[in-house]
Scaffold this active site. Sequence first.
Site, short mmCIF file in Angstrom:
data_model
loop_
_atom_site.label_atom_id
_atom_site.label_comp_id
_atom_site.label_asym_id
_atom_site.label_seq_id
_atom_site.Cartn_x
_atom_site.Cartn_y
_atom_site.Cartn_z
N ASP A 1 63.30 42.60 16.16
CA ASP A 1 62.88 41.21 16.29
C ASP A 1 62.45 40.87 17.73
OD1 ASP A 1 62.54 38.57 15.78
OD2 ASP A 1 64.61 38.15 15.19
N TRP B 1 62.60 45.60 6.84
CA TRP B 1 62.27 44.35 6.15
C TRP B 1 63.53 43.50 6.07
CZ3 TRP B 1 57.72 43.35 2.81
CH2 TRP B 1 57.84 42.19 2.05
N ASP B 2 63.57 42.44 6.87
CA ASP B 2 64.79 41.64 6.99
C ASP B 2 64.71 40.38 6.14
OD1 ASP B 2 67.29 40.98 7.92
OD2 ASP B 2 66.79 41.27 10.03
N MET B 3 65.84 39.74 5.94
CA MET B 3 65.92 38.48 5.17
C MET B 3 67.24 37.83 5.58
SD MET B 3 67.03 36.66 2.40
CE MET B 3 66.40 35.66 1.11
N ASP C 1 75.38 44.43 10.05
CA ASP C 1 75.15 44.17 11.47
C ASP C 1 76.34 44.62 12.30
OD1 ASP C 1 72.64 43.22 11.17
OD2 ASP C 1 73.15 41.09 11.35
C1 GLA Z 1 69.29 40.51 11.46
C2 GLA Z 1 69.42 42.02 11.29
C3 GLA Z 1 69.61 42.67 12.63
C4 GLA Z 1 68.46 42.32 13.54
C5 GLA Z 1 68.31 40.82 13.63
C6 GLA Z 1 67.06 40.44 14.36
O1 GLA Z 1 70.50 39.96 11.90
O2 GLA Z 1 70.45 42.32 10.40
O3 GLA Z 1 69.73 44.06 12.48
O4 GLA Z 1 67.29 42.90 13.03
O5 GLA Z 1 68.26 40.21 12.36
O6 GLA Z 1 66.90 39.08 14.46
#
Ligand code: GLA
Length: 747
Positions: A370, A481-483, A552
């Site tokens: 990010d 690909w995040d959410m 995370d």
């Molecule tokens: C989420 C993901 C992290 C990271 C952050 C970036 O929390 O799980 O691994 O990519 O977004 O904003």
Amino acid sequence: MPIFINESLRQFHLQTKESSYIFCVLKNGQLGHLYYGKKVNHRENFSHLFQLPNEPIGNATFLYKGDQTFSLEVIKQEYPAYGTTDFREPAFHIWHENGSRITRFVFQSYKVIKGKPRLEGLPATYVDNENDVTTLMITLYDEISRVELQLQYSVFEHESVITRSARLTNDGHHPIVIERILSAVVDYPDAQFEMIHLDGAWIRERHITSRVLKKGVQFIDSKRGTSSSQHNPFFALKRIDATEHIGDVYGFSLVYSGNFIAGVEVDHYDVARAFIGINPFDFRWILHSKESFQTPEVVMVYSSAGLNGMSQTYHRLYASHLVRGPWRHRPRPVLINNWEATYFQFHEEKLLAIAESAKELGVELFVLDDGWFEGRNDDTTSLGDWVVDRNKIPSGLSELVKRINEKGLQFGIWIEPEMISEKSRLYERHPDWVLKAPNCSTISHGRNQYILDLTRQDVRDYLYHTISHLLEHANIAYVKWDMNRNMTEIGSSLLEASKQGEVAHRYILGLYELLERLTNTFPHVLFESCASGGNRFDPGMLYYMPQSWASDNTDAFERVKIQYGTTLVYPISSIGAHVSAVPNHQTGRVTPLKTRWHVAMFGAFGYELDPAALSEQEKQQVKKQISFFKKYRTLLQYGTFYRLMSPFEGTDAAWMVVSEDKREAIVAFYRFVAKPNPSFMRLHLKGLHPSLKYEVMIDDQTKVLYGDELMHIGLFLPPFYMGTVKTKETVMMGDYVSCLAVLKAIE
Ligand code: GLA
């Protein structure tokens, strides 16, 4: 042939390597369940398995005049209905035009098909060779409302796997309203089970919960719009005396990424009814004339070899028959991700420096997380725009990728396509693209962001083109690909009022459609799914993305629990796991680099730290770690996995992988809390060849032992291993320590 059918008695016997699943047509035309469990011989007639009391049943209701025994309340069923004589959790609930909620599905016909038809719009297990699976389609029909129900049973004969799903078609002239339509229900004759499920929260996902079944309805669910880190769409029923390696276990895993329900009702006769499917809460689907509704698939595994046997079946099945594309059986690249190294604060030069030193350590893929797009210096802004930030990356994205490629690394990128920030050009242009209930002037945010309405074709097209553009204009080999938030105020501006109850499911269908398009267009890109870590770690996502960021939380101690729980269902190759810096950013805990590596290597392995912050000695250690990993990664990611000691039952944990030919194995042991003057430690290994001699190497000490000795007598672990302690490194001393044993057959 894994499916036996007695036409005249209307009985069906689905048989796999280890299991039998038997059902029949009842005299009222509904399907009755007869048996699910360890394989039994086929016989022409299973009628004796159908039991009704000889005497009238007190205080029950009955289907036939003059008969006080035929009550659905006491009959095991395949797809039970509400509204007649069964008061337990039903499989479906439909409102008809005239206000009736009664649907009588009566057996009409069956069909046996080689292979497995695709489920329209939904991910599902598949086969390359149609001889690997046989499908039984049962069609039932309600003459009055003219609704058809098709139940699909696919039998993976060699795997003790049966998948189930249901499809409803409105054959009448009026719309019907579906308020509940589950994927499967299974009635067991008793309730002597423990229900095992995977629960947690952000940064502590998929911990194992176990409870002895009690009277009443016990269930887990998600109303979050994602499958969720609170509850994974899975549960197992384990016989009370079954263990990790012995005894009967039944697994139910739903191939779905949205709101689900999964549970068991234990009734007043101590009968257990297992059920799983889309969550009926806040679900209301209008099915117009000639339309069909397809439920997601549930993958049912029977194991007589305990929980671990069940997990191994899921691992094989999901690695080979759910994950698709060129990455299916491919060992995954060692990556470095800059998130914990820099968060939002970085510059091109810093990224290049990380890449450069990572390359020296042996890393193969650099992942830019990010913060790379315009204005994104914190989490309040810019989601939706996806244009590179020239302040941070002055030479542009494709040039940065080129420079990283020139250093000998592949390039990967983070995106969060389903989201939109209020502070973004996309929001200025399309405020109506936000997922939002019709009467809401303000809506709740999560991490300062809103969700795009993926039920809309225009939104999906925008995302398809934006992401395609990104992937076409730079040499991107990997996408994370995040959410990052759950759904609230769920609604869509394009759907009429009566269809707002469809939005949560339509969103998931939209997501699947988008992923299908993208993964077909870019089959060589390795996609890793992520949702604030493991908020959407489920088989539905795995179908499109072969690996998923597990959590995370990168703390080694916490990770053992998270990864241990995750292996109940998901293969090691699918579990994203990284070594990060200490003190750990989520817990503040300091664990040895060696332990962090021993944990992360059982996964889709990588690093998430700034190599510049490593000491020279640590760099040398990391180099060795990576070269070891590369040597053994096929074994680690695709070997047969055994859980040996549970971190949920004490302060030690252990697991191991064994190669298919049983000639190689790697065992990891973790001790979280130091024990003074500890007892002798013998770890009973699994899955080895009893009469093969193995060279067992722990650190630089070796010993030769037979497979049967290692399994039955056990592996002696340091500090007692061979009684000689050479250096401090070989001593298991302190908290959060670990050791690795590498086994190689020598004859
Ligand atoms: C989420 C993901 C992290 C990271 C952050 C970036 O929390 O799980 O691994 O990519 O977004 O904003």
